[in-house]
Every structure is written in structure tokens, then in C-alpha cells.
Scaffold this active site. Structure first.
Site, PDB file in Angstrom:
ATOM      1  N   ARG A  21      -7.894  -4.511  -3.185  1.00 27.57           N
ATOM      2  CA  ARG A  21      -7.466  -3.336  -3.964  1.00 27.57           C
ATOM      3  C   ARG A  21      -8.473  -3.142  -5.105  1.00 27.57           C
ATOM      4  O   ARG A  21      -8.292  -3.682  -6.193  1.00 27.57           O
ATOM      5  CB  ARG A  21      -6.053  -3.545  -4.510  1.00 27.57           C
ATOM      6  CG  ARG A  21      -5.026  -3.766  -3.433  1.00 27.57           C
ATOM      7  CD  ARG A  21      -3.623  -3.991  -3.945  1.00 27.57           C
ATOM      8  NE  ARG A  21      -2.839  -4.574  -2.865  1.00 27.57           N
ATOM      9  CZ  ARG A  21      -2.294  -3.893  -1.856  1.00 27.57           C
ATOM     10  NH1 ARG A  21      -2.421  -2.587  -1.804  1.00 27.57           N
ATOM     11  NH2 ARG A  21      -1.624  -4.508  -0.898  1.00 27.57           N
ATOM     12  N   CYS A  32       0.837  -1.214   0.000  1.00 24.52           N
ATOM     13  CA  CYS A  32       0.000   0.000   0.000  1.00 24.52           C
ATOM     14  C   CYS A  32       0.862   1.251   0.000  1.00 24.52           C
ATOM     15  O   CYS A  32       0.544   2.242  -0.667  1.00 24.52           O
ATOM     16  CB  CYS A  32      -0.933   0.010   1.212  1.00 24.52           C
ATOM     17  SG  CYS A  32      -2.037  -1.406   1.257  1.00 24.52           S
TER      18      CYS A  32
END
Ligand code: BEZ
Length: 232
Positions: A134, A51
Site C-alpha cells: 500500500r 482494499c
């Protein structure tokens, strides 16, 4: 299987509405972004390496997305304090692949309640019951979802592809065409298929088109022409 309160918006649906707290203040979604393209995306958790690499990449591309009249909006199932501390760490401490001092200026949603994540199908329990996958939603200036892409927890997104999708959607709208595999600005575009025998006969004679067969005809639109209309 029962959906257990999770819903999955689809391409062509209006983006589900919500209000939320973000690192840039409260937002009313998607109303606050009417007239703009929006990329709404989720990430599994703050202070995690994949991330962090994604936020550094998106953060370094903020101006490119702004130039395309596109607002980025991030989300994870973390609170505001965590988001703020993580974004400060990214700016002050992380130097990765030549990117440093990255100041993430787009809003990052506090979704500790999971309300938005559940409503947008970002929680996919087979992958994780507590972290968003995601997900990437491309939402047009009228608030319609135009593309959805999902990646699992362990695989970082390709941000060149996300930009290519945005440019592709704007080109489809601006020129009323379809785009072939791996299209990039300057490549040939696909002219919509004809629906009458007369139109078929006409198009195969058209000198401005290149027909591989009657149903598969392309024409040229220059890179400059495509770029002159981007951001619309
Ligand atoms: C990461 O961003 O590094 C990550 C997050 C959740 C699971 C696996 C990796």
C-alpha cells in the site's frame, strides 16, 4: 542486494513517466495532471477486504480531494476486467460503516505487467513478490514527488492522515513555513530558522512570533487563512 529491476523513486524526484490503461481510459502520467496535485496509490489486489474498505473510504472522499485540486489515481497488479467487476461490486453490493452506493470515479490502473509497480517501488519482495504494497505518492502540480508513505498488506491506510498531508504540503508551499508534529489548520506554524546572528536577534524581539528558543519560533496563521489558499 541486487535491485532485480525494481527502482525506488525518492522525495524530490520527478515522478517517473508512464502510459497506462485505466478504468477511466488511457492516461499519460504525470503529464495529464500538470497543474494538479496527484495522489498515486497502490493496493495489493481487487476483491480483498482491506482494499475494499480503502476504496470505499477514498471513494466517499472524492469531492474533498477534488476541492483541494487533487486527482486520485489507484493501481494494482490486476487487469481492467477485474478492476471494473470489483468497482461494480463495491457500488452495487457493499454497505460498510454507513457507506453504500460508492461510485469510484477516479482512474484505477491496470498494471498486470507490473511495469509501473516495479518502477515506483510498489513491489517490496520481502512483503510480496506478486502484490503491490500500500504505497502512497503525493505529487505536486510540477510533477515532483513530495511525500511517500508505505503501508504493509495487512494494514489499511488512515485517510484523514492522507488528507492532512496534502493540506500540509499545500500550506508549506503557500506560506513558506514548516509544520510541527500533528499540525492541523489553525495550529501555529514554524518560521524557517534564521541564518545570521542579526536575524536571530531580530526574531526573538518580533512580537508576531512566539520563540521557544532562538531556533524554534512559530507564528499564527488562522484556519480561515489556510483554507482560503487550499487547492493551489
Ligand atoms: C486485503 O486487502 O484484505 C488484503 C490483501 C492482501 C493481503 C492481505 C489483505
Amino acid at each position: 542486494m541486487e535491485n532485480q529491476g525494481y527502482s525506488m523513486p525518492r522525495i524530490g524526484d520527478m515522478a517517473p513517466e508512464f502510459t497506462a490503461q485505466t478504468t477511466q481510459g488511457p492516461i499519460n502520467f504525470p503529464a495529464d495532471y500538470k497543474g494538479k496535485w496527484v495522489i498515486l496509490f497502490s493496493h495489493p489486489a481487487d476483491f480483498t477486504p482491506v482494499c475494499t474498505s480503502e476504496f470505499m473510504t477514498f471513494g466517499s472522499m472524492q469531492k474533498e480531494f477534488e476541492a483541494l485540486n487533487c486527482q486520485l489515481v489507484g493501481l494494482s497488479i490486476d487487469g481492467l476486467s477485474s478492476h471494473i467487476a470489483w468497482l461494480r461490486t463495491i457500488k452495487e453490493r457493499i454497505d460498510w460503516k454507513g457507506m453504500q452506493n460508492i461510485d469510484v470515479q477516479f482512474p484505477l490502473i491496470d498494471d498486470i505487467t507490473m511495469n509501473v509497480a516495479k518502477n515506483y517501488g510498489m513491489i517490496q519482495p520481502g512483503e510480496s513478490e506478486t502484490k503491490a504494497v500500500r504505497a502512497v505518492f503525493f505529487i505536486d502540480p510540477k510533477g515532483v514527488i513530495r511525500t511517500i508513505i508505505y503501508y504493509p498488506l495487512a494494514l489499511g491506510r488512515n485517510f484523514d492522515e492522507l488528507k492532512r498531508v496534502l493540506i500540509g504540503l499545500q500550506t508549506v508551499d503557500n506560506f513558506g513555513v514548516a509544520l510541527p508534529a500533528d499540525w492541523r489548520p489553525g495550529d501555529e506554524v514554524i518560521v524557517p530558522a534564521p541564518s545570521t546572528m542579526k536575524a536571530v536577534a531580530k526574531r526573538v524581539e518580533d512580537k508576531d512570533m512566539h520563540c521557544y528558543d532562538w531556533f524554534f519560533c512559530t507564528k499564527d496563521i488562522s484556519k480561515e487563512e489556510v483554507e482560503s489558499k487550499l487547492g493551489k
